[in-house]
Scaffold this motif. Structure first.
Motif, PDB file in Angstrom:
ATOM      1  N   ILE A  28       0.834  -1.202   0.000  1.00 17.26           N
ATOM      2  CA  ILE A  28       0.000   0.000   0.000  1.00 17.26           C
ATOM      3  C   ILE A  28       0.866   1.249   0.000  1.00 17.26           C
ATOM      4  CG2 ILE A  28      -1.737   1.287   1.307  1.00 17.26           C
ATOM      5  CD1 ILE A  28      -2.733  -1.408   2.405  1.00 17.26           C
ATOM      6  N   VAL A  29       1.901   1.232   0.811  1.00 16.50           N
ATOM      7  CA  VAL A  29       2.802   2.384   0.922  1.00 16.50           C
ATOM      8  C   VAL A  29       3.486   2.674  -0.406  1.00 16.50           C
ATOM      9  CG1 VAL A  29       5.005   3.119   1.939  1.00 16.50           C
ATOM     10  CG2 VAL A  29       3.193   2.196   3.400  1.00 16.50           C
ATOM     11  N   LEU A  30       4.020   1.648  -1.049  1.00 17.66           N
ATOM     12  CA  LEU A  30       4.744   1.839  -2.305  1.00 17.66           C
ATOM     13  C   LEU A  30       3.811   2.291  -3.430  1.00 17.66           C
ATOM     14  CD1 LEU A  30       7.074  -1.267  -2.010  1.00 17.66           C
ATOM     15  CD2 LEU A  30       7.765   1.130  -1.813  1.00 17.66           C
ATOM     16  N   ALA A  31       2.617   1.724  -3.472  1.00 12.97           N
ATOM     17  CA  ALA A  31       1.648   2.155  -4.487  1.00 12.97           C
ATOM     18  C   ALA A  31       1.241   3.606  -4.260  1.00 12.97           C
ATOM     19  CB  ALA A  31       0.425   1.242  -4.454  1.00 12.97           C
ATOM     20  N   ALA A  32       1.039   3.980  -3.001  1.00 14.88           N
ATOM     21  CA  ALA A  32       0.668   5.359  -2.680  1.00 14.88           C
ATOM     22  C   ALA A  32       1.798   6.318  -3.032  1.00 14.88           C
ATOM     23  CB  ALA A  32       0.323   5.474  -1.194  1.00 14.88           C
ATOM     24  N   HIS A  33       3.036   5.899  -2.793  1.00 16.06           N
ATOM     25  CA  HIS A  33       4.185   6.759  -3.108  1.00 16.06           C
ATOM     26  C   HIS A  33       4.249   7.038  -4.605  1.00 16.06           C
ATOM     27  CE1 HIS A  33       7.994   8.697  -2.535  1.00 16.06           C
ATOM     28  NE2 HIS A  33       8.620   7.851  -3.336  1.00 16.06           N
ATOM     29  N   ALA A  34       4.054   5.991  -5.399  1.00 13.46           N
ATOM     30  CA  ALA A  34       4.081   6.169  -6.853  1.00 13.46           C
ATOM     31  C   ALA A  34       2.974   7.119  -7.310  1.00 13.46           C
ATOM     32  CB  ALA A  34       3.950   4.817  -7.546  1.00 13.46           C
ATOM     33  N   LEU A  35       1.786   6.967  -6.748  1.00 15.76           N
ATOM     34  CA  LEU A  35       0.664   7.846  -7.113  1.00 15.76           C
ATOM     35  C   LEU A  35       0.913   9.277  -6.662  1.00 15.76           C
ATOM     36  CD1 LEU A  35      -2.342   5.512  -6.188  1.00 15.76           C
ATOM     37  CD2 LEU A  35      -1.692   6.259  -8.495  1.00 15.76           C
ATOM     38  N   ALA A  36       1.409   9.448  -5.452  1.00 16.85           N
ATOM     39  CA  ALA A  36       1.623  10.797  -4.917  1.00 16.85           C
ATOM     40  C   ALA A  36       2.693  11.546  -5.696  1.00 16.85           C
ATOM     41  CB  ALA A  36       1.999  10.713  -3.440  1.00 16.85           C
TER      42      ALA A  36
ATOM     43  N   ARG B 229      10.039  12.152  -1.345  1.00 18.63           N
ATOM     44  CA  ARG B 229      10.934  11.080  -0.914  1.00 18.63           C
ATOM     45  C   ARG B 229      10.224  10.218   0.121  1.00 18.63           C
ATOM     46  NH1 ARG B 229      16.235  12.226  -0.946  1.00 18.63           N
ATOM     47  NH2 ARG B 229      16.485   9.964  -0.766  1.00 18.63           N
ATOM     48  N   LEU B 230      10.553   8.927   0.132  1.00 22.88           N
ATOM     49  CA  LEU B 230       9.952   7.971   1.072  1.00 22.88           C
ATOM     50  C   LEU B 230      11.027   7.285   1.900  1.00 22.88           C
ATOM     51  CD1 LEU B 230       7.775   6.049   2.263  1.00 22.88           C
ATOM     52  CD2 LEU B 230       8.045   4.637   0.204  1.00 22.88           C
ATOM     53  N   ILE B 231      10.834   7.299   3.214  1.00 20.63           N
ATOM     54  CA  ILE B 231      11.628   6.466   4.123  1.00 20.63           C
ATOM     55  C   ILE B 231      10.709   5.353   4.602  1.00 20.63           C
ATOM     56  CG2 ILE B 231      12.950   6.368   6.259  1.00 20.63           C
ATOM     57  CD1 ILE B 231      13.430   9.387   5.962  1.00 20.63           C
ATOM     58  N   LEU B 232      11.091   4.129   4.349  1.00 22.25           N
ATOM     59  CA  LEU B 232      10.272   2.971   4.700  1.00 22.25           C
ATOM     60  C   LEU B 232      10.973   2.198   5.804  1.00 22.25           C
ATOM     61  CD1 LEU B 232       7.895   1.093   4.289  1.00 22.25           C
ATOM     62  CD2 LEU B 232       9.021   0.163   2.259  1.00 22.25           C
ATOM     63  N   ALA B 233      10.327   2.129   6.975  1.00 19.70           N
ATOM     64  CA  ALA B 233      10.929   1.493   8.148  1.00 19.70           C
ATOM     65  C   ALA B 233      10.062   0.327   8.611  1.00 19.70           C
ATOM     66  CB  ALA B 233      11.094   2.513   9.274  1.00 19.70           C
ATOM     67  N   PRO B 234      10.360  -0.899   8.188  1.00 21.18           N
ATOM     68  CA  PRO B 234       9.581  -2.062   8.643  1.00 21.18           C
ATOM     69  C   PRO B 234       9.724  -2.256  10.147  1.00 21.18           C
ATOM     70  CG  PRO B 234      11.004  -2.616   6.782  1.00 21.18           C
ATOM     71  CD  PRO B 234      11.433  -1.287   7.275  1.00 21.18           C
TER      72      PRO B 234
ATOM     73  N   LEU C 250      -7.188   9.875   8.441  1.00 20.08           N
ATOM     74  CA  LEU C 250      -7.502   8.451   8.303  1.00 20.08           C
ATOM     75  C   LEU C 250      -7.536   8.070   6.828  1.00 20.08           C
ATOM     76  CD1 LEU C 250      -8.554   5.703   9.388  1.00 20.08           C
ATOM     77  CD2 LEU C 250     -10.852   6.679   9.305  1.00 20.08           C
ATOM     78  N   VAL C 251      -6.827   6.992   6.471  1.00 19.94           N
ATOM     79  CA  VAL C 251      -6.816   6.485   5.096  1.00 19.94           C
ATOM     80  C   VAL C 251      -7.087   4.986   5.124  1.00 19.94           C
ATOM     81  CG1 VAL C 251      -5.214   8.268   4.306  1.00 19.94           C
ATOM     82  CG2 VAL C 251      -4.323   6.082   5.120  1.00 19.94           C
ATOM     83  N   HIS C 252      -7.604   4.478   4.009  1.00 19.20           N
ATOM     84  CA  HIS C 252      -7.954   3.059   3.951  1.00 19.20           C
ATOM     85  C   HIS C 252      -7.182   2.288   2.890  1.00 19.20           C
ATOM     86  CE1 HIS C 252     -11.447   4.915   5.952  1.00 19.20           C
ATOM     87  NE2 HIS C 252     -11.593   3.744   6.544  1.00 19.20           N
ATOM     88  N   ASP C 253      -6.675   2.977   1.867  1.00 21.98           N
ATOM     89  CA  ASP C 253      -5.996   2.281   0.788  1.00 21.98           C
ATOM     90  C   ASP C 253      -4.957   3.206   0.155  1.00 21.98           C
ATOM     91  OD1 ASP C 253      -7.456   4.075  -0.842  1.00 21.98           O
ATOM     92  OD2 ASP C 253      -9.113   2.633  -1.019  1.00 21.98           O
ATOM     93  N   ALA C 254      -4.294   2.698  -0.898  1.00 16.97           N
ATOM     94  CA  ALA C 254      -3.213   3.460  -1.517  1.00 16.97           C
ATOM     95  C   ALA C 254      -3.703   4.760  -2.134  1.00 16.97           C
ATOM     96  CB  ALA C 254      -2.536   2.593  -2.583  1.00 16.97           C
ATOM     97  N   GLU C 255      -4.890   4.726  -2.757  1.00 17.57           N
ATOM     98  CA  GLU C 255      -5.400   5.932  -3.390  1.00 17.57           C
ATOM     99  C   GLU C 255      -5.678   7.020  -2.353  1.00 17.57           C
ATOM    100  OE1 GLU C 255      -6.435   2.892  -3.969  1.00 17.57           O
ATOM    101  OE2 GLU C 255      -5.742   2.608  -6.041  1.00 17.57           O
ATOM    102  N   GLU C 256      -6.315   6.659  -1.241  1.00 19.43           N
ATOM    103  CA  GLU C 256      -6.595   7.645  -0.189  1.00 19.43           C
ATOM    104  C   GLU C 256      -5.300   8.159   0.429  1.00 19.43           C
ATOM    105  OE1 GLU C 256      -9.317   6.481   2.811  1.00 19.43           O
ATOM    106  OE2 GLU C 256     -10.992   6.135   1.443  1.00 19.43           O
ATOM    107  N   LEU C 257      -4.331   7.261   0.622  1.00 13.95           N
ATOM    108  CA  LEU C 257      -3.059   7.671   1.203  1.00 13.95           C
ATOM    109  C   LEU C 257      -2.340   8.651   0.285  1.00 13.95           C
ATOM    110  CD1 LEU C 257      -0.835   7.520   3.296  1.00 13.95           C
ATOM    111  CD2 LEU C 257      -0.104   5.334   2.313  1.00 13.95           C
ATOM    112  N   ALA C 258      -2.342   8.383  -1.022  1.00 18.89           N
ATOM    113  CA  ALA C 258      -1.693   9.294  -1.965  1.00 18.89           C
ATOM    114  C   ALA C 258      -2.354  10.672  -1.947  1.00 18.89           C
ATOM    115  CB  ALA C 258      -1.739   8.691  -3.369  1.00 18.89           C
ATOM    116  N   ARG C 259      -3.693  10.693  -1.953  1.00 16.17           N
ATOM    117  CA  ARG C 259      -4.388  11.989  -1.920  1.00 16.17           C
ATOM    118  C   ARG C 259      -4.080  12.743  -0.632  1.00 16.17           C
ATOM    119  NH1 ARG C 259      -8.628   8.908  -4.259  1.00 16.17           N
ATOM    120  NH2 ARG C 259      -9.678   8.690  -2.244  1.00 16.17           N
ATOM    121  N   ALA C 260      -4.030  12.013   0.479  1.00 14.62           N
ATOM    122  CA  ALA C 260      -3.741  12.663   1.757  1.00 14.62           C
ATOM    123  C   ALA C 260      -2.318  13.220   1.783  1.00 14.62           C
ATOM    124  CB  ALA C 260      -3.929  11.672   2.897  1.00 14.62           C
TER     125      ALA C 260
END
Length: 401
Positions: A229-237, A245-250, A351-361
Motif C-alpha cells: 500500500i505504501v509503495l503504491a501510494a508513493h508512486a501515485l503521490a 521522498r519515502l523512508i520505509l521502516a519495517p 484516516l486512510v484506507h488504501d493506496a489511493e486515499e493515502l496518496a491523496r492525503a
C-alpha cells in the motif's frame, strides 16, 4: 478471594513446572521472590512488558530525582523487560507469582515502602500485603476486564480501597474505576504514560542533509501487507509531487529482503540503511535497522503510523506526534484507541484506507505550513493532563519520609 486463590495457585503450578522442566533455577527463585536482594528501602514498580516499562521511563527518572534516598526495584513478566531495566542501571527481577507468601517475602526481603502497578497489572496479593501505599499509573480498565473482575465478587472494590493514588489512562477507565469503588481522593489526572515520551535529541548529519523535511514522508513500523500500500501510494503521490521522498521502516528488520523485492517490483530504486547506502541516491530509503526511529522521525514532515493498515492493532501515535509531523493512519488502531480518539476529536490526524486515499492525503499535506499546522494540532490533542514530575510528586507526597 477464595476463587482467586484457587485460580492463581493453578496458574503458579503451571509456571513453576515449566521452569523446573527447563531447570531454570534462577527464574524459579525469582518467581518465588527468593534469591539475592539488595539492601535498603525500595519502591517496587511492576510493568508487564518492555512496552509498559519503556513508557514508564520518564516517570522512573522523575522518581529518582524526587526521592534519591529510595531505591527502585523493577519487576517484569519477561526476561527482556528485566534486561531493559538492568540496562538502565536499575535493580530488576522477574515478577514473583501472586501468591500470598511470595508477595510477603518480596515486600520483606526488599524492604518495600510502596508499590507502583503499571496499567492493568493490579495483583491482589501484592496490593493487600504491601506495607506501604499502593499506586496505579496509566491505569486501564476496559468493559471486558470489568466483567471479568465481577466474577470475583467484591475483590476489585477491596483492592481499589487500598489504592493511595491512581492515574487512569483514559476517561473511560476513570469512570469505570470510580464505579467499582475507587475513592475520589485517590483519583489522579488522566495520563497515558506513552504521552510522556520525550523526543530524542541525537541526529545523523548525513541523513539530515539527504532529506528535505517537507518533501519527505516516513512509513513507520510497517507490517506485512502494508508495504504494498505504501509503495503504491508513493508512486501515485509522486505524479503530483515528483520530488517526494519515502523512508520505509519495517517494524521487523528481518523482513528487509521481502520488502526489497516489493520495492523492486514497484519499479523504484532503493538505498538500504543496514548496507550503508547513500540515502540521497534512491527513490526509497529502506531503514532496516533496530532502535533508530528517533533518528528517522525528525526527517519527515508527514508520517504514516504503521500497523494501522493491517490487523495488528496499530502502533502508538505519541512518538511520531512528539516530532511535530502531520500524522496519517489506517483504520486499525485498537491497541491505542484512546490516543487516536483524542486525535480524531481534534481533527488532528488523517484516516486512510488504501493506496489511493493515502496518496491523496500525502498530496494534501504537501505544503510545509500545512504540515506544521497538522503537527501542532496532533501535539495539542495528545498533550497529557500532567507531566512525569507531577506524577512523581503525587507518589512521593503519599510515601513516608
Amino acid at each position: 478471594m477464595l476463587l482467586y486463590r484457587l485460580l492463581v495457585s493453578v496458574f503458579a503450578l503451571g509456571v513453576l513446572a515449566r521452569l523446573a522442566l527447563r531447570r531454570d533455577r534462577d527464574a524459579l527463585c525469582q518467581r518465588l521472590a527468593r534469591g539475592p536482594a539488595e539492601p535498603g528501602p525500595h519502591l517496587w514498580l511492576h510493568a508487564a512488558s518492555n512496552g509498559e516499562l519503556a513508557s514508564a521511563r520518564p516517570l522512573i527518572a522523575a522518581l529518582q530525582a524526587a526521592r534519591p534516598d529510595l531505591k527502585l526495584l523493577i519487576t517484569c513478566n519477561s526476561a527482556t523487560g528485566v534486561a531493559l531495566a538492568q540496562g538502565w542501571g536499575l535493580a530488576a527481577r522477574l515478577a514473583p507469582l501472586d501468591l500470598a507468601r511470595a508477595a510477603r517475602r518480596m515486600h520483606r526481603r526488599w524492604d518495600v515502602r510502596g508499590h507502583i502497578a503499571m496499567e492493568s497489572e493490579l495483583w491482589p496479593h501484592r496490593v493487600l500485603t504491601c506495607p506501604g501505599p499502593v499506586f496505579v499509573m496509566g491505569g486501564r480498565l476496559t468493559e471486558s476486564t470489568a466483567r471479568i473482575w465481577r466474577l470475583f465478587g467484591g475483590l476489585q472494590s477491596r483492592l481499589l480501597r487500598r489504592i493511595a493514588w491512581l492515574s487512569p489512562q483514559d476517561a473511560g477507565s476513570r469512570t469505570r474505576y470510580r464505579a467499582v469503588g475507587l475513592p475520589e481522593a485517590a483519583t489522579g489526572p488522566v495520563v497515558d504514560l506513552k504521552a510522556l515520551y520525550t523526543p530524542e535529541t541525537r541526529r545523523d548529519p548525513a541523513l539530515t542533509a539527504a532529506f528535505a523535511h517537507s518533501k519527505t514522508w516516513l512509513a513507520a513500523s510497517t507490517h506485512e501487507g502494508e508495504e504494498e500500500i505504501v509503495l503504491a501510494a508513493h508512486a501515485l503521490a509522486r505524479e503530483a509531487e515528483p520530488d517526494l521522498r519515502l523512508i520505509l521502516a519495517p517494524r521487523h528488520p528481518r523482513r528487509a529482503e521481502a520488502v526489497l523485492r516489493l520495492i523492486a517490483d514497484a519499479g523504484l530504486s532503493v538505498a538500504r540503511r543496514s548496507a550503508g547506502d547513500d540515502p540521497a541516491q534512491a527513490d526509497v530509503y529502506l531503514a532496516d535497522t533496530m532502535g533508530e526511529m528517533g533518528l528517522l522521525y525528525p526527517l519527515a514532515g508527514r508520517i504514516l503510523i504503521g500497523g494501522t493498515l493491517s490487523d495488528v492493532g496499530g502502533h502508538t501515535p505519541y512518538e511520531p506526534a512528539a516530532y511535530g509531523a502531520a500524522l496519517l493512519h489506517g483504520p486499525d488502531f485498537a491497541k491505542h484507541r484512546p490516543g487516536f480518539d483524542r486525535l480524531h476529536a481534534q481533527d488532528a490526524a488523517t484516516l486512510v484506507h488504501d493506496a489511493e486515499e493515502l496518496a491523496r492525503a500525502l498530496n494534501a499535506l504537501a505544503a510545509e505550513a500545512v504540515q506544521q499546522t497538522h503537527g501542532a494540532a496532533a501535539q495539542a490533542a495528545l498533550r497529557p493532563q500532567a507531566d512525569a514530575q507531577t506524577l512523581a510528586a503525587g507518589i512521593t507526597q503519599r510515601l513516608a519520609p
